[in-house]
Design an enzyme around this catalytic site. Structure first.
Site, PDB file in Angstrom:
ATOM      1  N   LYS A 169      58.976  13.679  24.808  1.00  0.00           N
ATOM      2  CA  LYS A 169      59.680  14.018  26.046  1.00  0.00           C
ATOM      3  C   LYS A 169      59.327  15.436  26.494  1.00  0.00           C
ATOM      4  O   LYS A 169      59.646  16.401  25.810  1.00  0.00           O
ATOM      5  CB  LYS A 169      61.201  13.961  25.830  1.00  0.00           C
ATOM      6  N   GLU A 218      60.980  24.976  16.537  1.00  0.00           N
ATOM      7  CA  GLU A 218      60.238  26.185  16.944  1.00  0.00           C
ATOM      8  C   GLU A 218      61.034  26.808  18.076  1.00  0.00           C
ATOM      9  O   GLU A 218      61.076  26.267  19.187  1.00  0.00           O
ATOM     10  CB  GLU A 218      58.833  25.797  17.431  1.00  0.00           C
ATOM     11  N   CYS A 250      56.814  32.446  23.699  1.00  0.00           N
ATOM     12  CA  CYS A 250      57.749  32.661  22.595  1.00  0.00           C
ATOM     13  C   CYS A 250      57.324  33.855  21.747  1.00  0.00           C
ATOM     14  O   CYS A 250      58.157  34.638  21.317  1.00  0.00           O
ATOM     15  CB  CYS A 250      57.846  31.407  21.743  1.00  0.00           C
ATOM     16  N   GLU A 304      66.189  37.893  24.619  1.00  0.00           N
ATOM     17  CA  GLU A 304      64.824  37.416  24.865  1.00  0.00           C
ATOM     18  C   GLU A 304      64.686  37.255  26.380  1.00  0.00           C
ATOM     19  O   GLU A 304      65.240  36.315  26.969  1.00  0.00           O
ATOM     20  CB  GLU A 304      64.604  36.052  24.173  1.00  0.00           C
TER      21      GLU A 304
END
Ligand code: NAD
Length: 474
Positions: free
Chosen positions: A170, A243, A277, A374
């Site tokens: 997905k 992750e 990331c 972040e």
């Protein structure tokens, strides 16, 4: 490619839905096309197809599975230019970044197709033999984010299939198109049901993580969502690879050469418009060279063009979606409201497209939002330090632990600092070296498990111990 691809693939067939949502080009805010929103029944269909296909896929010789995974690389390669253009249109990234991602997807499929896990012979004496081997798990649910939509899908699909699993994949609702197209193309190579690609909103991801017949979830996305995935995967004790996010520090030591490293530091922080990331998200610079590094970064940043990813000379694209764009506008407001000084950027240009300019924040407080959160966009705090112990503790003072980098002429000294950083990957005098052979994963709340390398391949397997004895004879 004659039309924009937008069908799901379930059991080898193209599947459309009456329920759809729109994919938006983030550089223009124009609609690209509609994409299907899968129902729970369609998820069940995909899982059933994957379960059925699993038995013969698992039993196929490894060399045949590897050969078919390698052929998936050919399918992307034959359509490379169309993939690059489609990726740039749906994700926003500049041409070179799109080339890197599509080239990487091809490379990963080719290289992972060569990987296998050796059996471990634990005992081999007389009539007794004990072997530890790896067996596939079953149906893998793969869930991906919007920053590297195709590459991160390949990081999951390739090892899952090589190991003998079947997959329900997905993509992010913001960037479904390259992944849907890859799923369609793959049917010319793979038996029906081996790779199913379904699209939908966040609820589809949740249904997958709860699904009783999915044996493993491989998820890439934010730490907040990762926590939800872990909670709902407990229903049938799914195997998990997570992750997740990062707030990666880079530490520039006093002996580094500001001019020589400025370009690398810039791309360390701003590649993919900082929607990365493992981007450097906190840049710690020794006070002796802080001003020089800041000046070199500003000078280099001024040479980099931001705009529509497919336009000539553009190296940085827009933010991929409105939700993330609004978060970044809010962060810029916070910087302003708290009187933090910016060396560059700071104001969004407005107009069409989700553009946030490269913004360098001058030594903000360590507890400010731009340091603690972040950002996942091109807003970078430059932070001054004097004492090495202090900077190591500041770098480690985060719930994240994805990656980190250290920069300095004395390589042994830089490496000694790097070895004390709490992160899954540490680079010295370079950054963003990834490879199918290198394990990549987060410490602390940046993840569970790893992707890539034989460690990553093993995450798509159960461990089985086979204890054998010769049959007794009278
Ligand atoms: P996100 O967590 O919002 O979404 C990721 C995927 O999860 C999407 O497909 C989404 O539809 C799905 N999802 C959303 N809610 C879900 C739920 N409750 N259950 C299951 N699935 C659900 O992340 P994003 O905004 O798409 O991506 C950005 C984040 O991803 C950043 O934090 C970034 O650092 C992280 N990321 C990590 C890595 C890595 O390798 N560690 C790589 C890329 C991105």
């Amino acid at each position: 490619m004659n039309e924009v691809p937008h069908a799901m693939t379930i059991n080898g067939a193209r599947v459309f839905t009456s329920n759809v949502d729109l994919v938006i080009n983030p550089a223009t805010e124009k609609q690209i096309c509609a994409y299907p929103l899968a129902s729970r029944e369609q998820l069940d269909d995909a899982v059933r197809a994957a379960q059925k296909a699993f038995i013969s896929w698992r039993d196929r010789p490894l060399s045949e599975r590897q050969a078919l995974v390698a052929k998936l690389a050919d399918l992307i390669q034959e359509n490379q230019e169309s993939f690059i253009r489609l990726l740039s249109t749906e994700q926003g990234k500049g041409r070179a970044a799109a080339e890197w991602e599509i080239g990487g997807s091809i490379h990963w499929l080719q290289e992972v197709a060569k990987q296998s896990l050796p059996n471990e012979v634990v005992v081999d004496k007389g009539d007794e033999q004990i072997v530890t081997r790896h067996t596939p798990i079953g149906v893998v649910g793969a869930i991906t984010p919007w920053n590297f939509p195709l590459l991160l899908a390949v990081w999951k699909v390739a090892p899952a299939l090589v190991a003998g699993n079947t997959v329900v994949l997905k993509p992010s609702p913001f960037t479904p198109l390259c992944t849907l197209w890859f799923g369609e193309l793959a049917q010319s190579v793979l038996p029906p049901g081996v790779l199913n690609v379904i699209s939908g909103g966040n609820e589809l991801g949740q249904w997958m993580t709860e699904h009783a017949d999915i044996g493993k979830i491989s998820f890439t996305g934010s730490t907040a969502t990762g926590r939800k995935v872990m909670a709902s995967a407990s229903t049938n004790l799914k195997r998990l690879t997570l992750e997740l996010g990062g707030n990666d520090p880079a530490i520039v030591l006093p002996d580094a050469d500001p001019k020589a490293i400025a370009k690398d530091l810039f791309w360390a922080s701003f590649a993919n418009s900082a929607q990365f990331c493992a981007a450097c998200k906190r840049l710690y610079v020794h006070e002796d060279i802080y001003d020089a590094v800041a000046a070199e970064l500003v000078a280099y940043a001024k040479t980099v063009k931001m705009g529509d990813g497919l336009a000539d000379g553009v190296e940085l694209g827009p933010i991929q979606n409105k939700m993330q764009y609004d978060k970044l506008l809010n962060l810029l407001q916070d910087i302003k409201a708290n009187g933090q000084k910016v060396l560059l950027g700071g104001e969004a240009p407005g107009g069409k497209g989700y553009f946030i300019p490269v913004t360098l924040v001058d030594n903000p407080p360590e507890d400010s939002r731009v340091v603690v959160e972040e950002a996942f966009g091109p807003v970078l705090p430059l932070l001054k330090y004097r004492d090495i112990e202090d900077v190591i503790s500041r770098a480690n003072n985060t719930c994240y632990g994805l990656a980190a980098s250290v920069w300095g002429k004395d390589v042994s000294r830089a490496e000694a600092v790097a070895s004390r950083l709490e992160a899954g990957t540490v680079w010295v005098n370079q950054i963003h070296v990834f490879s199918p052979g290198l394990a990549f994963g987060g410490h602390k709340q940046s993840g569970v498990g790893v992707e890539n390398s034989l460690h990553g391949l093993a995450e798509y397997c159960n461990v089985q111990t086979v204890i054998r004895k010769a049959a007794a004879s009278a």
